[in-house]
Motif scaffolding. Structure first.
Motif, PDB file in Angstrom:
ATOM      1  N   VAL A 191     -23.976  -9.050  35.714  1.00 59.47           N
ATOM      2  CA  VAL A 191     -22.934  -9.445  36.601  1.00 59.47           C
ATOM      3  C   VAL A 191     -23.059 -10.423  37.708  1.00 59.47           C
ATOM      4  N   THR A 233     -25.574  -8.895  30.488  1.00 61.20           N
ATOM      5  CA  THR A 233     -24.322  -7.918  30.784  1.00 61.20           C
ATOM      6  C   THR A 233     -24.120  -7.185  29.597  1.00 61.20           C
ATOM      7  N   SER A 275     -17.836  -7.788  28.619  1.00 62.35           N
ATOM      8  CA  SER A 275     -18.800  -8.329  28.208  1.00 62.35           C
ATOM      9  C   SER A 275     -19.047  -9.172  27.231  1.00 62.35           C
ATOM     10  N   ALA A 303     -15.900 -11.893  35.217  1.00 62.06           N
ATOM     11  CA  ALA A 303     -17.411 -10.956  35.705  1.00 62.06           C
ATOM     12  C   ALA A 303     -16.803 -10.020  36.828  1.00 62.06           C
ATOM     13  N   ALA A 307     -17.150  -6.158  37.147  1.00 59.19           N
ATOM     14  CA  ALA A 307     -17.608  -5.593  38.318  1.00 59.19           C
ATOM     15  C   ALA A 307     -16.825  -4.437  38.748  1.00 59.19           C
TER      16      ALA A 307
END
Length: 697
Positions: A191, A233, A275, A303, A307
Motif C-alpha cells: 500500500v 497488497t 487489492s 491505494a 489504506a
C-alpha cells in the motif's frame, strides 16, 4: 547527431498538486492540537466482571457479565464451569448497543422460589463452591485475547490452588501471531508503494523527464514497480484475512464464511476486492490501457481506499475513536507513501535512467528530481512523525512501556531506523545535492558514472557525488522498508498500554523467629510490603500462607493454624488455615474494609505456641500510587485481564463502573508526546514552505 537535452528549472513549472500537498501539511499542523486524547488499550481485554473475580455470592447468578476495555468484541467463546467441572453456561451474548459488554446466561441458575431448569419450583439448582469462567474473544482489530477468573457461591473458603492458578493466568500475553504479522507487513509495504509511486511520478519524475529521451524506459520501470506493489497488497490482504479467520476455528470454508459475517470480515472483503482491482489495473498498464495518467490516478485512489480499510480496523480506530483513530492512521500511511514510495522511485527508476542519459544532463536531471521530491518528502516526513507521536501517546502512555514491553522495544527499533533514514536524507538533500548542483553550475559534468556491467554503481574508492547519492538513497530505502515491516509487527502485537509494566502478580513474605523455629507469613497479591506490614487491595482474594521452618525444613503444627483479622471499622474474622503437602498452611481471605487491619497468626510448631501480629492496610483499587509511586505508572492508562475487578464498585450500576474505568487520565509522558506531535507539525510545515520557496527560486 542526437540533440542534447539541456533545460533549466524554469522550463518545468510547479504543479498545483504540489502546492495542494503543501497546503495539506499546513492543515495537519493546524489540526495537530486536536490530537490530544486519552491513552487507550488495543485488543479487547477484560477489565470488569459481575460477579467480580474472587467474589463470593449467596446464590448462583442468572448470568455472568464481562466488561472489556479497548476494542469491541466481534466473537466470544466463554464458558462457566461449576464446582463439579460441568459447563453450566449457555451461549454468550454480545450487547448490540455496546460490544465491549458480553453476557453469559447460567443455565442452572434460579433464584429461591423460582422455576429450575426442568420447570419445577424449588431452590437454586446451582451447587455451592467455586465457578471458573474461561473466556476467549475476537476483537474489532482482528486479534484474540483470552483469560479466566472465578467466583464462589456460598460460604465455603476459596481453594488456594485455584486462586493461584487464576492469578497465573492474569498476565498479559504479548505474543505476536507470525502469519498475521507477516501478512500485515506485506500489505503495508504494498500500500505504501501504491500511494507513493503514482504521487511522486506525477509531481516529481514526470515534469523533470517530460522532455527527456527514453521515456518508455521510465514507464516500463514504473509499471514493474506498480505491478510488484499491487501483488504484495493482494497477497498480504488475502493472507491477513485467512489468518484472522482462524480465531473462529480451524481454517475451513465454514470458518471463512463465519468470519465474513463479522464487521472485520466485511472490511476484509472490501480490502481484497480493492487489492484485486489494483492488480488488474497494474497489469493493464503493461499494455498501455488505460492511458498512463488515468492509470496512475486510478492506482493512487485505489491505494487510498485500501489504506482506509486498514485504518478503519486499526488499534487506534477500534480502541480510541472510530473516526479520529482511523483518520490519524490513514494520514500516517499517506505520509509513509510520499516518503518511502518516492524513495523507491528515485532508487529504482530515476537513478538507472539518469545513468543512461547524456553525460552533460545527468547532474541536472538528478538534481531537479531530488529538489522536487524533497518538498514531497518533507510533507511525508511531517505527516509520519506528527501522527506517529500521536499514536505513541495513545499506545505507549508511560516511558517504562518503551523498554519493558515487546511493543515498546519494537517501536524503539522503528524510531532508531527512522532517525537513521532521516540522517541519510538530510545528507543527500543538504550536502550531496549541493555538491551536485555546484558541479552542474560550474560546468563540471559527468558526476554520475556509467553503470557497471552488473547494473550497479561502480565501486571504486573515488566515488562521484552521483554515485554517493545513489548509495544513500538505496540505503535509505532499505531502512524504511524495514520500518514498514516493523509496523506490521506493531499492529499485530498488544500495545504497551495493554501489556503494561511488571504485570505479574507480586507476593511478599514477613519472617519472625521463635526460638529454633522460623515463621514465614506470605501474602499474594500485595500492593506493597515492608518487613513488618502488608499493603493489600480491598476485596481482593488474598492467599495467606504460613510456614514453620526448623533448619529450613517445614515443621507441622500440633494444633490448628488460624488467622484472626480485625479492622479499625470493627470487622472481625477468624479462619482456619488448611495444611498442604508442601508443608504450608494456607487460606484465601479478602479484606472487606479499607484502612488499617491487625492480622494475628497462631499455631503450635513442635508443641511451641506461636502468636504473631502483623500490620496490614487495605486500599481501594486504583489508589496504589499512595503506597508505591512506580506502581502508578504501571496502572495508569491501561487495563489488566481481570485483576482490576475491584474497580467495579458494588454500590453503583455495573455500566457506570465500566464507563468510569475507561476514562483514565493522561500520563505526563503521553502529554509530552502529544505536545511533540504539535511541535513537529508546526516545524515541519514551516520547513515545507521554506523548501517550496527554494524550489521555485
Amino acid at each position: 547527431m542526437r540533440a542534447r537535452s539541456s533545460f533549466t528549472e524554469r522550463d518545468v513549472p510547479p504543479r498545483r498538486s504540489l502546492l495542494a500537498a503543501i497546503l495539506a501539511c499546513l492543515v495537519v499542523a493546524a489540526l495537530a492540537v486536536g490530537l490530544v486524547a486519552t491513552p487507550a488499550a488495543a485488543h479487547a481485554y477484560l477489565s470488569e466482571s459481575d460477579p467480580a473475580n474472587g467474589e463470593q455470592v449467596d446464590d448462583v447468578p442468572e448470568e455472568v457479565t464481562l466488561f472489556f476495555s479497548g476494542d469491541g468484541v466481534v466473537n466470544a467463546d466463554i464458558t462457566v464451569e461449576g464446582p463439579d467441572g460441568e459447563v453450566v453456561s449457555a451461549e454468550p451474548e454480545i450487547d448490540p448497543d455496546d460490544t465491549q459488554v458480553v453476557r453469559v446466561p447460567i443455565e442452572d441458575a434460579d433464584t429461591e422460589g423460582g422455576a429450575d431448569a426442568d420447570g419445577d419450583d424449588g431452590d437454586a439448582d446451582g451447587a455451592d463452591g467455586m465457578y471458573t469462567v474461561d473466556w476467549e474473544v475476537l476483537a474489532d482489530d482482528g486479534h484474540t485475547t483470552s483469560g479466566s477468573f472465578f467466583f464462589a457461591v456460598g460460604d465455603e473458603p476459596l481453594d488456594r490452588d485455584a486462586v493461584l492458578e487464576g492469578y497465573e493466568d492474569d498476565e498479559t500475553d504479548e505474543s505476536v501471531p507470525p502469519v498475521e504479522a507477516g501478512a500485515k507487513a506485506l500489505l503495508l509495504v504494498g500500500v505504501v508503494g501504491l500511494i507513493g509511486i503514482p504521487a511522486i511520478t506525477t509531481l516529481a519524475v514526470g515534469p523533470v523527464f517530460a522532455r527527456a529521451e527514453r521515456r518508455e524506459a521510465i514507464d516500463r520501470r514504473l509499471t514493474r514497480l506498480l505491478v510488484g506493489a499491487a501483488a504484495l497488497t493482494l497477497v498480504g490482504a488475502f493472507a491477513l484475512g485467512l489468518a484472522r479467520s482462524t480465531a473462529l476455528g480451524p481454517l475451513s470454508v465454514e470458518t471463512i464464511t463465519q468470519f465474513t459475517e463479522t464487521p472485520l470480515g466485511q472490511a476484509w472483503l472490501v480490502q481484497s476486492v480493492l487489492s484485486l482491482a489494483l492488480v488488474g489495473l497494474a497489469v493493464a498498464m503493461t499494455r498501455r490501457r488505460p492511458p498512463r495518467r488515468t492509470s496512475l490516478v486510478g492506482t493512487f485512489i485505489g491505494a487510498l481506499a485500501v489504506a482506509g480499510t486498514i485504518a478503519w480496523t486499526s488499534h487506534s480506530a477500534t480502541a480510541i475513536d472510530r473516526f479520529q483513530g482511523a483518520v490519524v492512521d490513514f494520514v500516517h500511511l499517506v505520509g509513509a507513501g510520499l516518503w518511502v514510495g518516492g524513495l523507491v522511485v528515485l532508487a529504482f527508476v530515476v537513478v538507472p535512467h539518469v545513468r543512461a542519459a547524456d553525460t552533460d544532463d545527468r547532474s541536472a536531471l538528478l538534481a531537479r528530481t531530488i529538489r522536487r521530491y524533497s518538498v514531497l518528502a518533507l510533507v511525508g516526513v511531517t505527516l509520519v512523525v506528527t501522527t506517529g507521536l500521536a499514536l505513541a501517546s495513545w499506545h505507549v502512555p508511560t516511558a517504562d512501556g518503551l523498554t519493558d514491553t515487546f511493543y515498546g522495544l519494537t517501536l524503539l527499533a522503528k524510531l532508531v531506523l527512522i532517525a537513521a533514514a532521516l540522517a541519510l536524507g538530510g545528507i543527500t538533500r543538504f550536502v550531496l545535492l549541493g555538491r551536485l548542483e555546484s558541479a552542474h553550475e560550474t560546468g563540471t559534468t559527468g558526476d554520475v558514472r556509467p553503470a557497471s556491467t552488473d547494473g550497479g554503481v561502480d565501486r571504486d574508492d573515488d566515488f562521484t557525488t552521483g554515485s554517493r547519492i545513489a548509495h544513500a538513497v538505496r540505503l535509505e530505502v532499505a531502512l524504511l522498508i524495514v520500518v514498514v515491516l516493523l509496523s506490521g509487527v506493531l499492529t499485530s502485537a498488544p500495545t504497551a498500554a495493554v501489556a503494561g509494566v511488571d504485570d505479574e502478580v507480586t507476593e511478599a513474605t514477613i519472617e519472625y523467629e521463635y526460638d529454633d523455629v522460623l515463621v514465614e507469613v506470605t501474602a499474594l497479591p500485595v500492593v506493597d510490603a515492608t518487613n513488618e506490614s502488608f499493603t493489600l487491595e480491598v476485596d481482593e482474594p488474598i492467599v495467606f500462607e504460613v510456614t514453620f521452618l526448623d533448619d529450613e525444613e517445614p515443621v507441622e503444627s500440633d494444633q490448628s493454624v488460624r488467622l484472626l483479622a480485625s479492622s479499625e471499622e470493627g470487622t472481625e474474622m477468624e479462619v482456619g488455615l488448611e495444611a498442604h503437602d508442601d508443608g504450608t498452611y494456607a487460606t484465601v481471605q479478602p479484606l472487606p474494609d479499607e484502612g488499617h487491619w491487625d492480622l494475628r497468626v497462631t499455631g503450635a510448631p513442635d508443641g511451641s505456641y506461636v502468636s504473631e501480629w502483623i500490620d496490614a492496610t487495605a486500599v481501594a483499587a486504583g489508589s496504589h500510587d499512595e503506597h508505591e509511586h512506580d506502581h502508578d505508572d504501571e496502572h495508569n492508562g491501561h487495563d489488566h485481564d481481570h485483576d482490576d475487578h475491584a474497580d467495579h464498585a458494588h454500590d453503583e450500576p455495573a455500566d457506570q463502573a465500566h464507563d468510569d474505568h475507561d476514562s483514565s487520565p493522561d500520563t505526563a509522558f503521553a502529554t509530552l508526546l502529544q505536545f511533540g506531535a504539535v511541535a513537529i507539525a508546526v516545524v515541519g510545515s514551516v520547513a515545507v514552505v521554506i523548501e517550496a520557496t527554494r524550489f521555485r527560486e
